[in-house]
Design an enzyme around this catalytic site. Structure first.
Site, PDB file in Angstrom:
ATOM      1  N   ASP A 113      27.378  38.307 -48.633  1.00  0.00           N
ATOM      2  CA  ASP A 113      25.940  38.311 -48.921  1.00  0.00           C
ATOM      3  C   ASP A 113      25.263  37.462 -47.836  1.00  0.00           C
ATOM      4  O   ASP A 113      25.454  36.238 -47.790  1.00  0.00           O
ATOM      5  CB  ASP A 113      25.735  37.696 -50.316  1.00  0.00           C
ATOM      6  CG  ASP A 113      24.286  37.731 -50.773  1.00  0.00           C
ATOM      7  OD1 ASP A 113      23.389  37.782 -49.904  1.00  0.00           O
ATOM      8  OD2 ASP A 113      24.068  37.687 -51.998  1.00  0.00           O
ATOM      9  N   HIS A 114      24.499  38.128 -46.988  1.00  0.00           N
ATOM     10  CA  HIS A 114      23.938  37.426 -45.823  1.00  0.00           C
ATOM     11  C   HIS A 114      22.839  36.431 -46.213  1.00  0.00           C
ATOM     12  O   HIS A 114      22.392  35.626 -45.393  1.00  0.00           O
ATOM     13  CB  HIS A 114      23.401  38.451 -44.805  1.00  0.00           C
ATOM     14  CG  HIS A 114      23.512  37.995 -43.374  1.00  0.00           C
ATOM     15  ND1 HIS A 114      23.671  36.673 -43.023  1.00  0.00           N
ATOM     16  CD2 HIS A 114      23.494  38.682 -42.212  1.00  0.00           C
ATOM     17  CE1 HIS A 114      23.728  36.573 -41.706  1.00  0.00           C
ATOM     18  NE2 HIS A 114      23.638  37.783 -41.190  1.00  0.00           N
ATOM     19  N   ARG A 115      22.402  36.455 -47.489  1.00  0.00           N
ATOM     20  CA  ARG A 115      21.439  35.433 -47.929  1.00  0.00           C
ATOM     21  C   ARG A 115      22.142  34.079 -48.061  1.00  0.00           C
ATOM     22  O   ARG A 115      21.530  33.036 -47.862  1.00  0.00           O
ATOM     23  CB  ARG A 115      20.853  35.808 -49.297  1.00  0.00           C
ATOM     24  CG  ARG A 115      19.977  37.031 -49.280  1.00  0.00           C
ATOM     25  CD  ARG A 115      19.608  37.445 -50.689  1.00  0.00           C
ATOM     26  NE  ARG A 115      20.789  37.779 -51.477  1.00  0.00           N
ATOM     27  CZ  ARG A 115      20.770  38.148 -52.762  1.00  0.00           C
ATOM     28  NH1 ARG A 115      19.615  38.240 -53.400  1.00  0.00           N
ATOM     29  NH2 ARG A 115      21.885  38.437 -53.396  1.00  0.00           N
ATOM     30  N   ILE A 170      25.468  33.411 -46.739  1.00  0.00           N
ATOM     31  CA  ILE A 170      26.495  33.131 -45.717  1.00  0.00           C
ATOM     32  C   ILE A 170      26.034  33.655 -44.366  1.00  0.00           C
ATOM     33  O   ILE A 170      25.486  34.771 -44.294  1.00  0.00           O
ATOM     34  CB  ILE A 170      27.820  33.823 -46.118  1.00  0.00           C
ATOM     35  CG1 ILE A 170      28.399  33.139 -47.361  1.00  0.00           C
ATOM     36  CG2 ILE A 170      28.837  33.810 -44.991  1.00  0.00           C
ATOM     37  CD1 ILE A 170      29.410  33.965 -48.082  1.00  0.00           C
TER      38      ILE A 170
END
Ligand code: CAO
Length: 243
Positions: A215-217, A219
């Site tokens: 989850d790019h939010r 990591i």
């Protein structure tokens, strides 16, 4: 989101409409929710598991005496548990408002089990505190209970991070969907013998493909690359798992 137009397929040939099973329906809801909520990125890497496989094969008979089957899965669980300790930013969930992170001090590892009725994720609790044999015993027991439809609610709850291992089936890589509210999932594909350059010559090495979706939010990409490098180092030299 715009709906996919409904079509009458019977105009093209014979069809049969059947209800989806309970497990398939629940899985579809979970996967769709994760797909829509989580901005996914997948980081690919490889681990040289030549020595790990030699060790595993050498220990198979001994493991059977201890009443368990030693597959690559317990080593993967162990490596992921160590990676979550080394990189705790992967052991989080987003808070309800989306502006806090909940840091977990426990390490529970889920893994996907393919059953005739659909996909299930079972959970090995406190994986960081267990030996390879304990992980082997527990994971094969959970997988077998999943196949026999004998899981309890507890067996499927509390996962921090999921492993989806398709290695016994095949494939070179895939992009697993994060099992939200977790923030990362490791996809494992089939290990293959490859020529690896050692600085002087190509050596035949057994390489395991790893696909980490996150989850790019929560990591960033650099941490994802560090996480898979760490996994690759642990699996490449299992003596490191003792340290
Ligand atoms: N590469 C090559 N061979 C592999 C491998 C890999 N990555 N992983 C396992 N194998 C081989 C092993 O060598 C083993 O054989 P031997 O022990 O005799 O050498 C055999 O496959 C065992 O595989 P297994 O599937 O019985 O056992 P496992 O512990 O590796 O996996 C489980 C258990 C439950 C993860 C698996 O049965 C399963 O259900 N996988 C599917 C998961 C899935 O559907 N994921 C998709 C989810 S959608 O994202």
């Amino acid at each position: 989101i715009p709906p996919v137009p409904v079509q009458d397929f019977s105009q093209f040939g014979e069809i049969e409409e059947k209800p989806m099973g309970r497990l398939l329906k629940a899985g579809a809801v979970n996967l769709h929710r994760s797909w829509l909520n989580v901005p996914h990125v997948t980081q690919f890497d490889e681990a040289d598991i030549t020595e790990l496989e030699n060790f595993r094969k050498a220990m198979k008979a001994e493991a059977e005496k201890q009443g368990t089957k030693l597959t690559p899965l317990p080593f993967l669980i162990k490596a992921c548990a160590l990676a979550l300790k080394a990189y705790p930013q992967f052991n989080v969930s987003l808070g309800a408002g989306g502006d806090t992170l909940i840091w977990k001090k426990y390490v529970n590892i889920g893994f996907a089990v393919d059953t005739p009725d659909g996909l299930l994720v079972v959970v090995v609790k406190d994986a960081d505190k267990k030996s390879i044999y304990e992980l082997a015993r527990e994971s094969s027991e959970l997988a077998s209970r999943a196949q026999k439809k004998q899981l309890k609610g507890e067996d499927m709850k509390g996962s921090c991070f999921t492993i989806s291992s398709l290695g016994s089936i095949g494939g070179t890589a895939f992009t697993p969907i994060v099992n939200a509210p977790e923030v990362a999932i490791l996809g494992v594909s089939k290990a293959d013998m490859k020529p690896v350059w050692d600085g002087k010559a190509f050596q035949p090495r057994l390489m395991l493909p790893l696909s980490l979706s996150y989850d790019h939010r929560a990591i960033n990409g650099a941490d994802a690359a560090r996480f898979t490098s760490f996994l690759s180092q642990q699996l490449g030299d299992i003596r490191k798992m003792l340290l």
